[in-house]
Design a protein around this motif. Structure first.
Motif, PDB file in Angstrom:
ATOM      1  N   HIS A 124     -14.072   6.247   5.860  1.00  0.00           N
ATOM      2  CA  HIS A 124     -13.806   4.866   5.462  1.00  0.00           C
ATOM      3  C   HIS A 124     -12.667   4.818   4.445  1.00  0.00           C
ATOM      4  CE1 HIS A 124     -14.602   0.752   3.958  1.00  0.00           C
ATOM      5  NE2 HIS A 124     -14.230   1.297   2.803  1.00  0.00           N
ATOM      6  N   ILE A 125     -12.695   5.724   3.464  1.00  0.00           N
ATOM      7  CA  ILE A 125     -11.659   5.745   2.426  1.00  0.00           C
ATOM      8  C   ILE A 125     -10.288   6.012   3.035  1.00  0.00           C
ATOM      9  CG2 ILE A 125     -10.830   7.026   0.404  1.00  0.00           C
ATOM     10  CD1 ILE A 125     -13.855   7.429  -0.301  1.00  0.00           C
ATOM     11  N   ALA A 126     -10.222   6.944   3.988  1.00  0.00           N
ATOM     12  CA  ALA A 126      -8.950   7.247   4.651  1.00  0.00           C
ATOM     13  C   ALA A 126      -8.412   6.026   5.382  1.00  0.00           C
ATOM     14  CB  ALA A 126      -9.130   8.403   5.622  1.00  0.00           C
ATOM     15  N   ALA A 127      -9.314   5.221   5.952  1.00  0.00           N
ATOM     16  CA  ALA A 127      -8.889   4.049   6.716  1.00  0.00           C
ATOM     17  C   ALA A 127      -8.571   2.853   5.828  1.00  0.00           C
ATOM     18  CB  ALA A 127      -9.985   3.659   7.713  1.00  0.00           C
ATOM     19  N   SER A 128      -9.386   2.624   4.786  1.00  0.00           N
ATOM     20  CA  SER A 128      -9.273   1.394   3.995  1.00  0.00           C
ATOM     21  C   SER A 128      -8.545   1.571   2.671  1.00  0.00           C
ATOM     22  CB  SER A 128     -10.678   0.820   3.737  1.00  0.00           C
ATOM     23  OG  SER A 128     -11.323   0.512   4.951  1.00  0.00           O
ATOM     24  N   LYS A 129      -8.362   2.805   2.228  1.00  0.00           N
ATOM     25  CA  LYS A 129      -7.542   3.145   1.055  1.00  0.00           C
ATOM     26  C   LYS A 129      -7.914   2.382  -0.225  1.00  0.00           C
ATOM     27  CE  LYS A 129      -3.628   4.502   3.910  1.00  0.00           C
ATOM     28  NZ  LYS A 129      -4.375   4.414   5.185  1.00  0.00           N
ATOM     29  N   PRO A 130      -9.177   2.446  -0.659  1.00  0.00           N
ATOM     30  CA  PRO A 130      -9.508   1.868  -1.963  1.00  0.00           C
ATOM     31  C   PRO A 130      -8.828   2.653  -3.072  1.00  0.00           C
ATOM     32  CG  PRO A 130     -11.318   3.213  -1.169  1.00  0.00           C
ATOM     33  CD  PRO A 130     -10.325   3.142  -0.048  1.00  0.00           C
ATOM     34  N   ILE A 131      -8.636   2.016  -4.223  1.00  0.00           N
ATOM     35  CA  ILE A 131      -7.980   2.715  -5.332  1.00  0.00           C
ATOM     36  C   ILE A 131      -8.986   3.329  -6.301  1.00  0.00           C
ATOM     37  CG2 ILE A 131      -5.901   1.298  -5.176  1.00  0.00           C
ATOM     38  CD1 ILE A 131      -6.891  -0.253  -7.619  1.00  0.00           C
ATOM     39  N   CYS A 132     -10.254   2.889  -6.232  1.00  0.00           N
ATOM     40  CA  CYS A 132     -11.295   3.431  -7.095  1.00  0.00           C
ATOM     41  C   CYS A 132     -12.656   3.047  -6.517  1.00  0.00           C
ATOM     42  CB  CYS A 132     -11.153   2.924  -8.529  1.00  0.00           C
ATOM     43  SG  CYS A 132     -11.165   1.126  -8.661  1.00  0.00           S
ATOM     44  N   GLY A 162      -5.921  14.217  10.861  1.00  0.00           N
ATOM     45  CA  GLY A 162      -4.849  15.149  11.210  1.00  0.00           C
ATOM     46  C   GLY A 162      -4.722  16.125  10.052  1.00  0.00           C
ATOM     47  N   SER A 163      -3.515  16.320   9.564  1.00  0.00           N
ATOM     48  CA  SER A 163      -3.319  17.152   8.376  1.00  0.00           C
ATOM     49  C   SER A 163      -2.530  16.401   7.304  1.00  0.00           C
ATOM     50  CB  SER A 163      -2.572  18.435   8.751  1.00  0.00           C
ATOM     51  OG  SER A 163      -1.306  18.123   9.339  1.00  0.00           O
ATOM     52  N   ARG A 164      -2.344  15.079   7.508  1.00  0.00           N
ATOM     53  CA  ARG A 164      -1.499  14.310   6.604  1.00  0.00           C
ATOM     54  C   ARG A 164      -2.278  13.466   5.605  1.00  0.00           C
ATOM     55  NH1 ARG A 164       3.763  14.416   8.198  1.00  0.00           N
ATOM     56  NH2 ARG A 164       4.228  12.616   6.882  1.00  0.00           N
ATOM     57  N   ILE A 165      -3.539  13.191   5.881  1.00  0.00           N
ATOM     58  CA  ILE A 165      -4.381  12.440   4.953  1.00  0.00           C
ATOM     59  C   ILE A 165      -5.656  13.243   4.725  1.00  0.00           C
ATOM     60  CG2 ILE A 165      -5.692  10.322   4.530  1.00  0.00           C
ATOM     61  CD1 ILE A 165      -3.788   8.844   6.364  1.00  0.00           C
ATOM     62  N   GLY A 166      -6.003  13.463   3.469  1.00  0.00           N
ATOM     63  CA  GLY A 166      -7.222  14.190   3.139  1.00  0.00           C
ATOM     64  C   GLY A 166      -8.021  13.428   2.097  1.00  0.00           C
ATOM     65  N   VAL A 167      -9.339  13.354   2.293  1.00  0.00           N
ATOM     66  CA  VAL A 167     -10.223  12.665   1.354  1.00  0.00           C
ATOM     67  C   VAL A 167     -11.379  13.584   0.998  1.00  0.00           C
ATOM     68  CG1 VAL A 167     -11.765  10.696   0.979  1.00  0.00           C
ATOM     69  CG2 VAL A 167      -9.677  10.399   2.339  1.00  0.00           C
ATOM     70  N   MET A 168     -11.681  13.670  -0.293  1.00  0.00           N
ATOM     71  CA  MET A 168     -12.867  14.388  -0.742  1.00  0.00           C
ATOM     72  C   MET A 168     -13.738  13.421  -1.537  1.00  0.00           C
ATOM     73  SD  MET A 168     -13.199  18.137  -2.526  1.00  0.00           S
ATOM     74  CE  MET A 168     -12.718  18.901  -0.960  1.00  0.00           C
ATOM     75  N   VAL A 169     -15.035  13.392  -1.213  1.00  0.00           N
ATOM     76  CA  VAL A 169     -15.976  12.468  -1.836  1.00  0.00           C
ATOM     77  C   VAL A 169     -17.085  13.256  -2.517  1.00  0.00           C
ATOM     78  CG1 VAL A 169     -17.613  10.570  -1.456  1.00  0.00           C
ATOM     79  CG2 VAL A 169     -15.513  10.702  -0.102  1.00  0.00           C
ATOM     80  N   ASP A 170     -17.371  12.884  -3.768  1.00  0.00           N
ATOM     81  CA  ASP A 170     -18.503  13.419  -4.523  1.00  0.00           C
ATOM     82  C   ASP A 170     -19.631  12.398  -4.398  1.00  0.00           C
ATOM     83  OD1 ASP A 170     -20.367  14.216  -6.374  1.00  0.00           O
ATOM     84  OD2 ASP A 170     -18.972  14.398  -8.048  1.00  0.00           O
ATOM     85  N   LEU A 171     -20.720  12.790  -3.731  1.00  0.00           N
ATOM     86  CA  LEU A 171     -21.748  11.835  -3.336  1.00  0.00           C
ATOM     87  C   LEU A 171     -23.150  12.354  -3.643  1.00  0.00           C
ATOM     88  CD1 LEU A 171     -22.139   9.231  -1.172  1.00  0.00           C
ATOM     89  CD2 LEU A 171     -22.882  11.113   0.283  1.00  0.00           C
ATOM     90  N   ASP A 172     -24.002  11.450  -4.111  1.00  0.00           N
ATOM     91  CA  ASP A 172     -25.435  11.715  -4.132  1.00  0.00           C
ATOM     92  C   ASP A 172     -25.988  11.101  -2.850  1.00  0.00           C
ATOM     93  OD1 ASP A 172     -25.347  12.932  -6.627  1.00  0.00           O
ATOM     94  OD2 ASP A 172     -25.673  11.060  -7.696  1.00  0.00           O
ATOM     95  N   GLY A 173     -26.129  11.901  -1.826  1.00  0.00           N
ATOM     96  CA  GLY A 173     -26.550  11.410  -0.520  1.00  0.00           C
ATOM     97  C   GLY A 173     -26.384  12.496   0.519  1.00  0.00           C
ATOM     98  N   ASP A 174     -26.706  12.169   1.778  1.00  0.00           N
ATOM     99  CA  ASP A 174     -26.659  13.218   2.803  1.00  0.00           C
ATOM    100  C   ASP A 174     -25.247  13.438   3.335  1.00  0.00           C
ATOM    101  OD1 ASP A 174     -26.143  11.532   5.222  1.00  0.00           O
ATOM    102  OD2 ASP A 174     -28.125  10.730   4.757  1.00  0.00           O
ATOM    103  N   GLU A 175     -25.083  14.562   4.028  1.00  0.00           N
ATOM    104  CA  GLU A 175     -23.761  14.999   4.503  1.00  0.00           C
ATOM    105  C   GLU A 175     -23.135  14.011   5.482  1.00  0.00           C
ATOM    106  OE1 GLU A 175     -21.714  18.796   6.853  1.00  0.00           O
ATOM    107  OE2 GLU A 175     -23.835  18.846   6.298  1.00  0.00           O
ATOM    108  N   LYS A 231       0.858  -1.179   0.000  1.00  0.00           N
ATOM    109  CA  LYS A 231       0.000   0.000   0.000  1.00  0.00           C
ATOM    110  C   LYS A 231       0.896   1.232   0.000  1.00  0.00           C
ATOM    111  CE  LYS A 231      -3.910  -2.150   2.369  1.00  0.00           C
ATOM    112  NZ  LYS A 231      -4.795  -2.127   1.203  1.00  0.00           N
ATOM    113  N   ALA A 232       1.114   1.758  -1.193  1.00  0.00           N
ATOM    114  CA  ALA A 232       2.029   2.895  -1.316  1.00  0.00           C
ATOM    115  C   ALA A 232       1.583   4.082  -0.484  1.00  0.00           C
ATOM    116  CB  ALA A 232       2.149   3.307  -2.781  1.00  0.00           C
ATOM    117  N   ALA A 233       0.279   4.200  -0.290  1.00  0.00           N
ATOM    118  CA  ALA A 233      -0.228   5.339   0.462  1.00  0.00           C
ATOM    119  C   ALA A 233       0.219   5.332   1.899  1.00  0.00           C
ATOM    120  CB  ALA A 233      -1.757   5.372   0.413  1.00  0.00           C
ATOM    121  N   GLY A 234       0.653   4.178   2.374  1.00  0.00           N
ATOM    122  CA  GLY A 234       1.078   4.091   3.755  1.00  0.00           C
ATOM    123  C   GLY A 234       2.539   4.448   3.947  1.00  0.00           C
TER     124      GLY A 234
END
Length: 291
Positions: free
Chosen positions: A181-189, A159-172, A51-54
Motif C-alpha cells: 500500500h505504501i509503495a502505491a499510495s506514497k504516504p509521507i508518515c 521491481g527493483s526501483r521502489i522499496g518499502v520496509m515496515v515495522d509492524l506489530d502484526g502478522d507477516e 509527489k517527488a517520489a514519482g
C-alpha cells in the motif's frame, strides 16, 4: 531576469501536471524559482502538491534484507549510470549483499559500509571498484536505513526501483499488504501528528490564497481552509489513506480490525531527489564539427 529554459518548463509540468504555457508563465513571474512557481500554480489552479517520489532522476536499485526472525532488516539504494547496468546480475547481487551487511552491522553510513568485509571476500569498496571496472560505469552507495524491532519487519520491492520496509506489530501477511500500500499510495508518515508544522503552515498559506478569491466571509474562508487541511492530512498520512485493496476502508480501520500497529516505515525510490544530467547530443555533435 533568469532565462526560462525548455527543461525548466518540462520539470514544472511534470511536477504539476499543468500546461506548458501556464508553466512558462509561472516561471517567468517568479524569475525562474521552481519552488515558488509550483506554489504559484497551485494557488491559481488548486493543483495538489507534487509527489517527488514519482520523479525518477537516476538509475540503480533498491536492495533489501530481513533476518529469518523478522526482527532486523535494512534497505539500501545503490546507484549506477544506466538502466542497462541496473539490471545486471552482479550489480543486483552487490546491492543485496550491502543490504545484508547494513542489517547485520547496524551501519547506514555509506563511507563506513564501504570499509566492511563482504561475505565472499574483499571489502565493499574493493568489490565496488571491481564492478566499476567490469561494467564500465560509476557505482555508488547512496543511502541506507536500518531497523531493529520487537514486532516484525515486512518488505515490499516493486521491481527493483521502489522499496518499502515496515515495522509492524502484526502478522507477516498484513505487513506485506501495508508495505505494498505504501509503495502505491506514497504516504509521507504514519499519522497526522507526525506531519511537520512547517509543511502544514505552507499548505494553509496556499489554501488561504485559493479561498481568498471566493468572496466568502473570513469565518467561512477559515472553515474552508481547515477542511482542506484535514483532507490533505488524510491524503498524506498512512492511517488516513483508503487501503489499496479495499478503498472503502482506511488503513487506520484495517489496523484496528486486525489489532495491529505500524510503528514506522521507510520508502526508497531510486533516484528520488537527484538531478540527472540531460545530454544534448545534437549540440555536442555540432560543437565538435566546429573544432
Amino acid at each position: 531576469m533568469a532565462e526560462i529554459t525548455a527543461n525548466m518548463v518540462k520539470e514544472l509540468r511534470e511536477r504539476t501536471g499543468l500546461g506548458m504555457m501556464e508553466c512558462k508563465k509561472a516561471l517567468t513571474e517568479t524569475d525562474g524559482d521552481m519552488s515558488a512557481a509550483e506554489d504559484l500554480m497551485r494557488i491559481k489552479s488548486g493543483a495538489k502538491a507534487s509527489k517527488a517520489a514519482g520523479r525518477i532522476a537516476a538509475e540503480g536499485v533498491i536492495g533489501s534484507f530481513v533476518s529469518a526472525d523478522g526482527k532486523v532488516g535494512a534497505l539500501v539504494e545503490i546507484n549506477c549510470e544506466t538502466d542497462f547496468v541496473a539490471k545486471n546480475e552482479d550489480f543486483l547481487a552487490f546491492a543485496k549483499s550491502v543490504a545484508q551487511l547494513s542489517a547485520q552491522s547496524g551501519i547506514t553510513d555509506a563511507a563506513a559500509l564501504s570499509e566492511m568485509a563482504m561475505p565472499a571476500g574483499g571489502s565493499v569498496q574493493e568489490v565496488r571498484q571491481a564492478l566499476i571496472m567490469k561494467l564500465g560505469e560509476n557505482l555508488s552507495i547512496r543511502r541506507a536505513v536500518h531497523y531493529t524491532t520487537t514486532g516484525s519487519l515486512a518488505v515490499y520491492l516493486h521491481g527493483s526501483r521502489i522499496g518499502v520496509m515496515v515495522d509492524l506489530d502484526g502478522d507477516e501477511a498484513l505487513g506485506k499488504d501495508i508495505a505494498m500500500h505504501i509503495a502505491a499510495s506514497k504516504p509521507i508518515c504514519v499519522s497526522k501528528d507526525q506531519v511537520s508544522a512547517d509543511l502544514l503552515d505552507k499548505e494553509r498559506e496556499i489554501y488561504t490564497a485559493q479561498a481568498a478569491d471566493s468572496g466568502k466571509p473570513a469565518d467561512i474562508v477559515a472553515k474552508m481552509v481547515e477542511g482542506r487541511v484535514s483532507k490533505y492530512l488524510a491524503e498524506v498520512t498512512l492511517l488516513g489513506q483508503p487501503f489499496v485493496k479495499n478503498p472503502d476502508q482506511t488503513v487506520e480501520k484495517l489496523l484496528a480490525e486486525k489489532k495491529a500497529k505500524v510503528n514506522g516505515f521507510t520508502m526508497f525510490v531510486v533516484g528520488e531527489g537527484i538531478e540527472k544530467k540531460v545530454v544534448d547530443y545534437a549540440a555536442e555533435v555540432a560543437a565538435a564539427a566546429k573544432v
